[in-house]
Scaffold this motif. Structure first.
Motif, PDB file in Angstrom:
ATOM      1  N   LYS A  50      -4.480  -7.331 -17.687  1.00 56.09           N
ATOM      2  CA  LYS A  50      -5.465  -7.820 -16.717  1.00 56.09           C
ATOM      3  C   LYS A  50      -4.772  -8.654 -15.638  1.00 56.09           C
ATOM      4  O   LYS A  50      -5.045  -8.487 -14.443  1.00 56.09           O
ATOM      5  CB  LYS A  50      -6.552  -8.638 -17.417  1.00 56.09           C
ATOM      6  CG  LYS A  50      -7.687  -9.013 -16.474  1.00 56.09           C
ATOM      7  CD  LYS A  50      -8.859  -9.638 -17.185  1.00 56.09           C
ATOM      8  CE  LYS A  50      -9.888 -10.133 -16.166  1.00 56.09           C
ATOM      9  NZ  LYS A  50     -11.009 -10.816 -16.823  1.00 56.09           N
ATOM     10  N   SER A  51      -3.851  -9.521 -16.032  1.00 51.23           N
ATOM     11  CA  SER A  51      -3.088 -10.298 -15.031  1.00 51.23           C
ATOM     12  C   SER A  51      -2.316  -9.374 -14.108  1.00 51.23           C
ATOM     13  O   SER A  51      -2.303  -9.551 -12.886  1.00 51.23           O
ATOM     14  CB  SER A  51      -2.085 -11.227 -15.719  1.00 51.23           C
ATOM     15  OG  SER A  51      -2.742 -12.196 -16.479  1.00 51.23           O
ATOM     16  N   THR A  85      -4.561 -13.337 -18.818  1.00 51.04           N
ATOM     17  CA  THR A  85      -5.860 -13.662 -18.209  1.00 51.04           C
ATOM     18  C   THR A  85      -6.928 -13.258 -19.214  1.00 51.04           C
ATOM     19  O   THR A  85      -6.927 -12.112 -19.689  1.00 51.04           O
ATOM     20  CB  THR A  85      -6.065 -12.880 -16.893  1.00 51.04           C
ATOM     21  OG1 THR A  85      -5.031 -13.243 -15.971  1.00 51.04           O
ATOM     22  CG2 THR A  85      -7.419 -13.191 -16.273  1.00 51.04           C
ATOM     23  N   ASP A 107     -11.361  -9.689 -10.320  1.00 50.94           N
ATOM     24  CA  ASP A 107     -11.533  -9.940 -11.747  1.00 50.94           C
ATOM     25  C   ASP A 107     -12.350  -8.817 -12.398  1.00 50.94           C
ATOM     26  O   ASP A 107     -11.967  -8.279 -13.434  1.00 50.94           O
ATOM     27  CB  ASP A 107     -12.219 -11.307 -11.938  1.00 50.94           C
ATOM     28  CG  ASP A 107     -12.207 -11.726 -13.399  1.00 50.94           C
ATOM     29  OD1 ASP A 107     -13.000 -11.143 -14.186  1.00 50.94           O
ATOM     30  OD2 ASP A 107     -11.410 -12.597 -13.766  1.00 50.94           O
ATOM     31  N   ALA A 129     -10.335  -5.471 -12.355  1.00 51.06           N
ATOM     32  CA  ALA A 129      -9.199  -5.550 -13.270  1.00 51.06           C
ATOM     33  C   ALA A 129      -9.673  -5.507 -14.722  1.00 51.06           C
ATOM     34  O   ALA A 129      -9.045  -4.887 -15.574  1.00 51.06           O
ATOM     35  CB  ALA A 129      -8.389  -6.827 -13.008  1.00 51.06           C
ATOM     36  N   GLU A 130     -10.792  -6.156 -14.999  1.00 50.28           N
ATOM     37  CA  GLU A 130     -11.347  -6.152 -16.357  1.00 50.28           C
ATOM     38  C   GLU A 130     -11.700  -4.722 -16.780  1.00 50.28           C
ATOM     39  O   GLU A 130     -11.328  -4.255 -17.854  1.00 50.28           O
ATOM     40  CB  GLU A 130     -12.592  -7.055 -16.385  1.00 50.28           C
ATOM     41  CG  GLU A 130     -13.483  -6.892 -17.609  1.00 50.28           C
ATOM     42  CD  GLU A 130     -13.178  -7.886 -18.719  1.00 50.28           C
ATOM     43  OE1 GLU A 130     -12.566  -8.934 -18.432  1.00 50.28           O
ATOM     44  OE2 GLU A 130     -13.558  -7.600 -19.870  1.00 50.28           O
ATOM     45  N   THR A 184      -8.587  -2.622 -17.193  1.00 49.50           N
ATOM     46  CA  THR A 184      -7.867  -2.997 -18.412  1.00 49.50           C
ATOM     47  C   THR A 184      -8.487  -2.302 -19.623  1.00 49.50           C
ATOM     48  O   THR A 184      -7.779  -1.755 -20.481  1.00 49.50           O
ATOM     49  CB  THR A 184      -7.903  -4.521 -18.613  1.00 49.50           C
ATOM     50  OG1 THR A 184      -7.294  -5.154 -17.494  1.00 49.50           O
ATOM     51  CG2 THR A 184      -7.160  -4.926 -19.874  1.00 49.50           C
ATOM     52  N   GLN A 185      -9.810  -2.322 -19.692  1.00 53.09           N
ATOM     53  CA  GLN A 185     -10.482  -1.643 -20.806  1.00 53.09           C
ATOM     54  C   GLN A 185     -10.161  -0.153 -20.797  1.00 53.09           C
ATOM     55  O   GLN A 185      -9.899   0.447 -21.843  1.00 53.09           O
ATOM     56  CB  GLN A 185     -11.995  -1.857 -20.704  1.00 53.09           C
ATOM     57  CG  GLN A 185     -12.413  -3.306 -20.934  1.00 53.09           C
ATOM     58  CD  GLN A 185     -13.917  -3.509 -20.759  1.00 53.09           C
ATOM     59  OE1 GLN A 185     -14.690  -2.555 -20.768  1.00 53.09           O
ATOM     60  NE2 GLN A 185     -14.330  -4.761 -20.599  1.00 53.09           N
ATOM     61  N   LEU A 197     -10.076 -11.931 -21.116  1.00 48.11           N
ATOM     62  CA  LEU A 197     -11.051 -10.886 -20.841  1.00 48.11           C
ATOM     63  C   LEU A 197     -12.442 -11.396 -21.183  1.00 48.11           C
ATOM     64  O   LEU A 197     -12.582 -12.437 -21.831  1.00 48.11           O
ATOM     65  CB  LEU A 197     -10.714  -9.631 -21.658  1.00 48.11           C
ATOM     66  CG  LEU A 197      -9.592  -8.803 -21.017  1.00 48.11           C
ATOM     67  CD1 LEU A 197      -8.250  -9.184 -21.587  1.00 48.11           C
ATOM     68  CD2 LEU A 197      -9.854  -7.329 -21.143  1.00 48.11           C
TER      69      LEU A 197
END
Lengths: 213, 216
Positions: free
Chosen positions: A67-68, B62, A77, A80-81, A84-85, B64
């Motif tokens: 995510k970073s 970061t 945010d 990216a979240e 990431t998933q 989640l």
């Protein structure tokens, strides 16, 4: 975050076998060496037995880092979240393609996160090289994983010994903060020395594979 | 592994940009095709990706959202295997190029650009352009220099220019400093994949007038 490492089953000091495919296995006393990394062993469990607990460990370790990484790549945010998933779902879906001969788990997962960065954050396409046909011999994977992770930890050691300015350049390149022409103009990045260490190791492994073919 | 006959490889900077994912699509296509043919550059790329893995390992975290793991497991439950891997025919075109052409050399929709030379522009994003070039055996491509960067990968046949001889798998880099006249070798027609981030500049008046029309 430190997770209990259920996947780390390789003993710290043991008699190891020097891996020479197609020939007699040579035994030698083990020098103190890094352990085969626990994330690679987790990923092998996901691949071979669809082990959900091992997947959760990978998720807890890698998802916050990915995510970073994706936010550095320009994702909000929320975006990216979501990406990431999707990247972690891809880790499960593509686990059957993972070969510890080619990469450690963190390297393989990096390539998935990078590709997610390109298609989900930057909305671009990435042509990928032709897949190699790895001759699968899953029983050998734990020892091969050990060899790969030893090579990679040697590489990491080499990177960690670089002067700070050079390490920063490598990070900036991988975080997508340098264009190709900026990299080309930057003579400080000592790629030759770093690459040659791992290149030799990988070529040797491939040579062994080819001989068996 | 057969020993590779490739003499002209990718540069470190290009491989690093590709492994970091920052190279324009057209150049990435040339890199993916060269790596498909070149075990040496594939190993180098593996090494750089391992550096990417090391950088990811030491990236700060970061948090989640609370439901992230459950949401990911739900995505997996919905689609446990993802999309199946594509299959490709054996061809002088590596699989990443087949994705753009829809097959091997027979599937290319060539357009004549004069002197027997043909080209086909491939659909990539606009940050750079990629095209296939067909140069009949023994034919020269007009004298030209380059505005930005150009990468040319030989797929069939071979050509020679002021720099060297380039055969299957070899990559030639061109920039502002290179003015060259590539000549395809006698015997076999030459097919190349070229990517550029600027139009080529031809030296003669006629090719320069034609350039906007033929698009090379």
């Amino acid at each position: 975050m430190t997770q209990p490492s259920a996947c780390a089953f390789v003993p710290e000091r043991a008699e190891s076998s020097v891996y020479t495919r197609g020939e007699a296995i040579v035994k030698r006393p083990e020098e103190p060496k890094p352990r085969s990394d626990e994330w690679t062993l987790c990923l092998l469990r996901v691949r071979d037995t669809q082990d959900q607990a091992a997947f959760v460990q990978l998720f807890n370790h890698f998802a916050p880092r990915i995510k970073s990484y994706l936010m550095k790549g320009g994702g909000s945010d929320t975006l990216a979240e979501e990406a990431t998933q999707e990247a972690l779902a891809t880790v499960w879906q593509k686990a059957s393609l993972f070969s510890p001969v080619q990469a450690s788990a963190s390297t393989w997962i990096f390539t998935i996160a990078r590709n997610k960065n390109i298609d989900a954050i930057r909305k671009q396409k990435r042509p990928e090289p032709e897949e190699l046909d790895w001759i699968g011999d899953k029983e050998d994977d734990a020892s091969v994983a050990l060899e790969t992770s030893q090579e990679e930890s040697g590489l990491r050691l080499a990177v960690s010994k670089l002067p700070q300015a050079q390490r920063t350049l490598i990070e900036r390149a991988f975080y997508g903060e340098m264009s190709h022409s900026e990299i080309a103009a930057e003579t400080q990045i000592p790629l030759g020395t770093i690459k040659s260490r791992i290149r030799l190791a990988l070529e040797r492994i491939r040579h062994d594979l080819a001989r068996e073919k | 592994m057969t020993p590779s006959n490739i003499n002209h490889h990718l540069t470190d900077a290009v491989l690093l940009a590709y492994s970091a994912g920052t190279l324009p699509e057209a150049f990435s296509l040339v890199v993916a095709c060269h790596v498909s043919l070149c075990p040496q550059c594939r190993s180098a790329l593996d090494g750089l990706e391992a550096m990417g893995g090391a950088v990811l390992e030491q990236t700060e975290t970061t948090a989640l959202s609370g439901g992230a793991l459950a949401a990911t497991l739900a995505k997996i439950a919905k689609d446990p295997t993802g999309s199946p891997a594509k299959s490709y025919r054996k061809s002088s075109f590596p699989s990443p190029l087949q994705d753009y052409v829809g097959g091997g050399p027979q599937s290319v929709k060539w357009r004549k650009v004069g002197g027997g030379v043909k080209q086909a522009i491939l659909a990539t994003d606009k940050t750079a352009s990629a095209r296939l070039l067909f140069i009949p055996a023994g034919t020269a491509v007009p004298d030209h220099s380059h505005n930005g960067m150009e990468m040319t990968l030989v797929l069939e046949g071979a050509f020679s220019d002021e720099v060297d001889r380039f055969a299957r798998g070899d990559v030639e880099f061109g920039d502002e400093d290179l003015t060259h006249t590539p000549i395809a070798e006698v015997g076999t027609d030459c097919i190349c994949l070229a990517a550029t981030d600027a139009p080529l500049k031809f030296k003669g008046i006629i090719p320069r007038l034609l350039q906007p029309i033929i698009g090379i």
